[in-house]
Design a protein around this motif. Structure first.
Motif, PDB file in Angstrom:
ATOM      1  N   TYR A 248     -30.917  -1.027  96.383  1.00  0.00           N
ATOM      2  CA  TYR A 248     -31.419  -0.739  95.036  1.00  0.00           C
ATOM      3  C   TYR A 248     -30.272  -0.863  94.028  1.00  0.00           C
ATOM      4  O   TYR A 248     -29.091  -0.804  94.395  1.00  0.00           O
ATOM      5  N   ARG A 250     -27.677   0.199  91.338  1.00  0.00           N
ATOM      6  CA  ARG A 250     -26.967   1.379  90.828  1.00  0.00           C
ATOM      7  C   ARG A 250     -26.736   1.179  89.333  1.00  0.00           C
ATOM      8  O   ARG A 250     -26.401   0.063  88.900  1.00  0.00           O
ATOM      9  N   GLN A 251     -26.886   2.267  88.581  1.00  0.00           N
ATOM     10  CA  GLN A 251     -26.725   2.181  87.130  1.00  0.00           C
ATOM     11  C   GLN A 251     -25.269   2.411  86.728  1.00  0.00           C
ATOM     12  O   GLN A 251     -24.604   3.303  87.279  1.00  0.00           O
ATOM     13  N   TYR A 252     -24.785   1.630  85.783  1.00  0.00           N
ATOM     14  CA  TYR A 252     -23.433   1.828  85.234  1.00  0.00           C
ATOM     15  C   TYR A 252     -23.484   1.706  83.712  1.00  0.00           C
ATOM     16  O   TYR A 252     -24.001   0.707  83.180  1.00  0.00           O
ATOM     17  N   SER A 253     -22.957   2.723  83.028  1.00  0.00           N
ATOM     18  CA  SER A 253     -22.918   2.676  81.567  1.00  0.00           C
ATOM     19  C   SER A 253     -21.985   1.562  81.125  1.00  0.00           C
ATOM     20  O   SER A 253     -20.928   1.360  81.730  1.00  0.00           O
ATOM     21  N   CYS A 271     -16.969   0.969  83.834  1.00  0.00           N
ATOM     22  CA  CYS A 271     -15.934   1.926  84.234  1.00  0.00           C
ATOM     23  C   CYS A 271     -16.491   2.652  85.453  1.00  0.00           C
ATOM     24  O   CYS A 271     -17.475   3.385  85.344  1.00  0.00           O
ATOM     25  N   VAL A 272     -15.899   2.410  86.614  1.00  0.00           N
ATOM     26  CA  VAL A 272     -16.520   2.856  87.870  1.00  0.00           C
ATOM     27  C   VAL A 272     -15.577   3.749  88.668  1.00  0.00           C
ATOM     28  O   VAL A 272     -14.397   3.425  88.845  1.00  0.00           O
ATOM     29  N   LYS A 273     -16.127   4.842  89.149  1.00  0.00           N
ATOM     30  CA  LYS A 273     -15.368   5.728  90.044  1.00  0.00           C
ATOM     31  C   LYS A 273     -15.729   5.385  91.486  1.00  0.00           C
ATOM     32  O   LYS A 273     -16.912   5.239  91.819  1.00  0.00           O
ATOM     33  N   TRP A 277     -16.758  10.721 100.180  1.00  0.00           N
ATOM     34  CA  TRP A 277     -16.865  12.149 100.500  1.00  0.00           C
ATOM     35  C   TRP A 277     -16.773  12.334 102.003  1.00  0.00           C
ATOM     36  O   TRP A 277     -16.956  11.395 102.770  1.00  0.00           O
ATOM     37  N   GLU A 288     -18.818   5.151  99.634  1.00  0.00           N
ATOM     38  CA  GLU A 288     -20.134   4.718  99.172  1.00  0.00           C
ATOM     39  C   GLU A 288     -20.106   3.269  98.709  1.00  0.00           C
ATOM     40  O   GLU A 288     -19.082   2.732  98.294  1.00  0.00           O
ATOM     41  N   LEU A 289     -21.286   2.670  98.776  1.00  0.00           N
ATOM     42  CA  LEU A 289     -21.380   1.212  98.790  1.00  0.00           C
ATOM     43  C   LEU A 289     -20.978   0.521  97.482  1.00  0.00           C
ATOM     44  O   LEU A 289     -20.005  -0.226  97.421  1.00  0.00           O
ATOM     45  N   CYS A 290     -21.753   0.779  96.432  1.00  0.00           N
ATOM     46  CA  CYS A 290     -21.626  -0.071  95.244  1.00  0.00           C
ATOM     47  C   CYS A 290     -20.315   0.186  94.508  1.00  0.00           C
ATOM     48  O   CYS A 290     -19.683  -0.744  94.004  1.00  0.00           O
ATOM     49  N   SER A 291     -19.922   1.463  94.465  1.00  0.00           N
ATOM     50  CA  SER A 291     -18.691   1.776  93.734  1.00  0.00           C
ATOM     51  C   SER A 291     -17.486   1.148  94.436  1.00  0.00           C
ATOM     52  O   SER A 291     -16.555   0.669  93.780  1.00  0.00           O
ATOM     53  N   THR A 330     -16.229   9.211  84.405  1.00  0.00           N
ATOM     54  CA  THR A 330     -16.767   7.929  83.934  1.00  0.00           C
ATOM     55  C   THR A 330     -17.831   8.110  82.854  1.00  0.00           C
ATOM     56  O   THR A 330     -18.277   7.122  82.272  1.00  0.00           O
ATOM     57  N   TYR A 471     -25.480  12.650  85.609  1.00  0.00           N
ATOM     58  CA  TYR A 471     -25.858  12.157  86.939  1.00  0.00           C
ATOM     59  C   TYR A 471     -24.998  12.796  88.004  1.00  0.00           C
ATOM     60  O   TYR A 471     -24.028  13.467  87.697  1.00  0.00           O
TER      61      TYR A 471
HETATM   62  C1  LIG Z   1     -27.683   6.555  83.984  1.00  0.00           C
HETATM   63  C2  LIG Z   1     -26.538   6.475  84.951  1.00  0.00           C
HETATM   64  C3  LIG Z   1     -25.330   5.984  84.518  1.00  0.00           C
HETATM   65  C4  LIG Z   1     -24.255   5.915  85.402  1.00  0.00           C
HETATM   66  N1  LIG Z   1     -23.057   5.443  84.957  1.00  0.00           N
HETATM   67  C5  LIG Z   1     -22.010   5.381  85.799  1.00  0.00           C
HETATM   68  C6  LIG Z   1     -20.756   4.892  85.340  1.00  0.00           C
HETATM   69  O1  LIG Z   1     -20.586   4.509  84.187  1.00  0.00           O
HETATM   70  N2  LIG Z   1     -19.743   4.851  86.234  1.00  0.00           N
HETATM   71  C7  LIG Z   1     -19.891   5.269  87.531  1.00  0.00           C
HETATM   72  O2  LIG Z   1     -18.928   5.208  88.298  1.00  0.00           O
HETATM   73  N3  LIG Z   1     -21.071   5.731  87.983  1.00  0.00           N
HETATM   74  C8  LIG Z   1     -22.130   5.782  87.164  1.00  0.00           C
HETATM   75  N4  LIG Z   1     -23.335   6.229  87.632  1.00  0.00           N
HETATM   76  C9  LIG Z   1     -23.459   6.539  89.074  1.00  0.00           C
HETATM   77  C10 LIG Z   1     -23.726   5.222  89.834  1.00  0.00           C
HETATM   78  O3  LIG Z   1     -24.993   4.730  89.474  1.00  0.00           O
HETATM   79  C11 LIG Z   1     -23.735   5.364  91.352  1.00  0.00           C
HETATM   80  O4  LIG Z   1     -24.562   6.416  91.695  1.00  0.00           O
HETATM   81  C12 LIG Z   1     -22.373   5.599  91.957  1.00  0.00           C
HETATM   82  O5  LIG Z   1     -21.489   4.548  91.644  1.00  0.00           O
HETATM   83  C13 LIG Z   1     -22.485   5.706  93.485  1.00  0.00           C
HETATM   84  O6  LIG Z   1     -23.003   4.522  93.975  1.00  0.00           O
HETATM   85  P1  LIG Z   1     -22.620   4.010  95.444  1.00  0.00           P
HETATM   86  O7  LIG Z   1     -23.446   2.849  95.789  1.00  0.00           O
HETATM   87  O8  LIG Z   1     -21.154   3.870  95.556  1.00  0.00           O
HETATM   88  O9  LIG Z   1     -23.040   5.214  96.308  1.00  0.00           O
HETATM   89  P2  LIG Z   1     -24.481   5.353  97.001  1.00  0.00           P
HETATM   90  O10 LIG Z   1     -24.592   4.413  98.129  1.00  0.00           O
HETATM   91  O11 LIG Z   1     -25.521   5.313  95.963  1.00  0.00           O
HETATM   92  O12 LIG Z   1     -24.307   6.740  97.619  1.00  0.00           O
HETATM   93  C14 LIG Z   1     -24.359   7.837  96.874  1.00  0.00           C
HETATM   94  C15 LIG Z   1     -24.907   8.793  97.869  1.00  0.00           C
HETATM   95  O13 LIG Z   1     -23.850   9.570  98.331  1.00  0.00           O
HETATM   96  C16 LIG Z   1     -24.277  10.870  98.358  1.00  0.00           C
HETATM   97  N5  LIG Z   1     -23.100  11.680  98.093  1.00  0.00           N
HETATM   98  C17 LIG Z   1     -22.176  11.473  97.154  1.00  0.00           C
HETATM   99  N6  LIG Z   1     -21.243  12.432  97.199  1.00  0.00           N
HETATM  100  C18 LIG Z   1     -21.605  13.253  98.206  1.00  0.00           C
HETATM  101  C19 LIG Z   1     -21.071  14.432  98.764  1.00  0.00           C
HETATM  102  N7  LIG Z   1     -19.951  14.976  98.273  1.00  0.00           N
HETATM  103  N8  LIG Z   1     -21.704  15.000  99.799  1.00  0.00           N
HETATM  104  C20 LIG Z   1     -22.821  14.467 100.291  1.00  0.00           C
HETATM  105  N9  LIG Z   1     -23.385  13.356  99.805  1.00  0.00           N
HETATM  106  C21 LIG Z   1     -22.784  12.769  98.784  1.00  0.00           C
HETATM  107  C22 LIG Z   1     -25.329  11.001  97.286  1.00  0.00           C
HETATM  108  O14 LIG Z   1     -26.272  11.981  97.585  1.00  0.00           O
HETATM  109  C23 LIG Z   1     -25.959   9.642  97.293  1.00  0.00           C
HETATM  110  O15 LIG Z   1     -27.089   9.613  98.115  1.00  0.00           O
HETATM  111  C24 LIG Z   1     -24.416   6.327  86.747  1.00  0.00           C
HETATM  112  C25 LIG Z   1     -25.647   6.817  87.174  1.00  0.00           C
HETATM  113  C26 LIG Z   1     -26.690   6.897  86.293  1.00  0.00           C
HETATM  114  C27 LIG Z   1     -27.990   7.438  86.783  1.00  0.00           C
END
Ligand SMILES: Cc1cc2nc3c(=O)[nH]c(=O)nc-3n(C[C@H](O)[C@H](O)[C@H](O)COP(=O)(O)OP(=O)(O)OC[C@H]3O[C@@H](n4cnc5c(N)ncnc54)[C@H](O)[C@@H]3O)c2cc1C
Length: 471
Positions: A248, A250-253, A271-273, A277, A288-291, A330, A471
């Motif tokens: 799916y 992922r949203q990024y501002s 700007c991504v963190k 964990w 985590e995947l997308c970041s 972020t 978020y």
């Molecule tokens: C409107 C909006 C704007 C956003 N803007 C930004 C932005 O500008 N920059 C940015 O970096 N991100 C932003 N995000 C967050 C971003 O969309 C992703 O959620 C984030 O980058 C994580 O994605 P991922 O694929 O790396 O992790 P995912 O694969 O999505 O995994 C995240 C998963 O890890 C789990 N998880 C995370 N930490 C822990 C923990 N400590 N313990 C247990 N489970 C945990 C969560 O429950 C989640 O299911 C935004 C989100 C929203 C909704």
């Protein structure tokens, strides 16, 4: 469907890092130098008597010194001295030079030995101090796995000084038309290409945060305050059915104005963190995947995007508006889009005369994102731009508790409340955990002035002054 081939951008420059000497780097170097000096002095104090003894031994073979040997205190300690390796070495020197065994020379050595015995532990103690200091520096090393060169290649709050911003004139050709919304979806994606990835944090940051510039060639226009979706590559596997489907989005501002960091509308910035964990089942860090995909990407990598989306954080087009912008980490991204438009771009139709207050919270000061731009803004527009920071691992409140962004904001509660009462916008972006503190603070201010907070909040929402994207 707009699409770009990654081959067009293969020659783009490598990720760019801005080189600024950091306090951390300098301190480490000074302490390490001290450790080395103390250690060397300690080592010298240990080694010097030995060297002197060897020198004396060598000299004594050429010119033995005769002293009385009739039962004096010196002679009584000779057997002990001979048991030590240095005296074996002296014997070897004599043997090699063919010199006869001569007790007199031992007396000279023993005198020197007695001199060093006056401060018996100084050398080892200094050596240990040196080692201790070096260990201290090692333990205070960067919390992330950075190369040593990164120490000087990342921002540190204390090292940043502001310089004047010169507003840019361009052919601003995206001023008309409606706010774009979901131009691209998961079934109709846009392909951007990574132009650069740059670390935004100092060595003591608790996590990597990156500025990611994506080449779009103007194919996915957006407005300040909107988000893009990013679909990471590969397939998601349903843990129950084993069925595969695309990940799916992922949203990024969006962290740049609609014109991008080069003011030409050809790029956009995120700007991504890096999210990671501790996973008990894995017994390790879950990356985590997308970041990780975005922060680890190299120039030329294709990015599948959706959007733009989001209307909550859109920037008011009124150039006289007051913007109170609260964020953690972020969450600062949309505010950067704002300040680039307000203070970096010279728009005939948007000459910003209002005010922008940024309340920024993070764990440590090395996580102050876009530190240089924030310093430049303060230096250039002190009457219009103000920054308030809260670093929870470094600062405490008067009661000794950690200082969070909502606590810093509470210090300015009256001013914030007055500004809101007079029509300012309140934006909150980033961690949802800051919201209860902010609401409580505003409620207190309202009740202190005899206002019903719920009514006031509703009024702010109805007038488009209440913007929350946590978020
Ligand atoms: C409107 C909006 C704007 C956003 N803007 C930004 C932005 O500008 N920059 C940015 O970096 N991100 C932003 N995000 C967050 C971003 O969309 C992703 O959620 C984030 O980058 C994580 O994605 P991922 O694929 O790396 O992790 P995912 O694969 O999505 O995994 C995240 C998963 O890890 C789990 N998880 C995370 N930490 C822990 C923990 N400590 N313990 C247990 N489970 C945990 C969560 O429950 C989640 O299911 C935004 C989100 C929203 C909704």
């Amino acid at each position: 469907r707009a699409s770009m081939s990654s081959t067009h951008y293969q020659t783009l420059p490598a990720p760019h890092r801005v080189t600024v000497p950091t306090n951390v780097g300098r301190t480490s170097v000074v302490v390490l130098a001290m450790a080395a000096l103390v250690g060397m002095m300690g080592g010298l104090l240990i080694v010097t008597p030995t060297v002197l003894q060897l020198q004396a031994a060598a000299q004594s073979t050429a010119r033995p010194i005769q002293v009385p040997t009739d039962g004096s205190a010196h002679l009584r300690s000779i057997p002990k001295l001979e048991a030590q390796p240095v005296h074996s070495a002296m014997r070897a020197v004599r043997a090699a030079s063919g010199a006869p065994h001569n007790k007199g020379s031992f007396l000279l050595d023993e005198d020197r030995h007695h001199q060093s015995q006056n401060m018996p532990h100084i050398g080892p103690m200094m050596l240990l101090s040196g080692v201790f200091l070096a260990v201290l520096v090692f333990l205070r090393r960067p919390s992330r796995n950075l190369k040593p060169s990164d120490l000087d290649a990342t921002w540190s709050l204390a090292a940043v000084t502001g310089s004047k911003i010169q507003k840019v004139d361009r052919d601003w050709n995206q001023e008309k038309g409606d706010v774009p919304f979901n131009t691209f979806t998961k079934d109709n994606t846009f392909k951007g290409v990574i132009k650069s990835v740059e670390s935004l944090v100092g060595p003591r940051a608790t996590a990597e945060h990156c500025k990611i510039v994506i080449q779009t060639n103007g194919g996915i226009p957006a407005r300040e305050g909107q988000c893009y979706g990013v679909i990471p590559p590969g397939m998601d596997v349903d843990p129950k059915t084993g069925e595969e489907k695309p990940h799916y989005a992922r949203q990024y501002s969006i962290a740049s104005s609609r014109y991008g960091d080069d003011f030409d509308g050809q790029t956009t910035t995120l700007c991504v963190k890096k999210v990671a964990w501790w996973d008990k089942e894995l017994n390790g860090m879950k990356k985590e995947l997308c970041s990780h995909y975005l922060c680890d990407a190299t120039p030329g990598t294709e990015v599948t995007m959706t959007g733009p989306g989001g209307r909550t954080m859109l920037l008011d087009s009124d150039p006289d508006a007051v913007h109170i912008c609260v964020c953690t980490g972020t969450g600062i991204a949309p505010y950067r889009a704002f300040w680039r438009r307000m203070f970096y771009e010279n728009h005939p139709n948007y000459q910003f005369k209002g005010r922008m207050m940024v309340f920024f919270g993070a764990a440590v000061s090395d996580e102050l994102l876009f530190a240089q731009e924030l310093a430049d803004l303060q230096a250039t527009f002190p009457d219009q731009f103000s920054l308030y920071t809260a670093f929870s691992e470094e600062e405490t409140k008067a009661n000794g508790e950690k200082m969070f962004v909502q606590d810093r904001m509470a210090e300015h509660a009256d001013e914030v409340y007055q500004l809101l009462n007079n029509g300012a916008h309140l934006y909150c972006a980033g961690s949802k955990f800051m919201m209860p503190g902010i609401l409580e603070m505003l409620e207190k201010c309202a009740s202190a002035s005899g206002t019903n907070w719920e009514e006031m909040q509703q009024h702010l929402k109805d007038n488009g002054k209440w913007h929350v994207e946590v978020y």
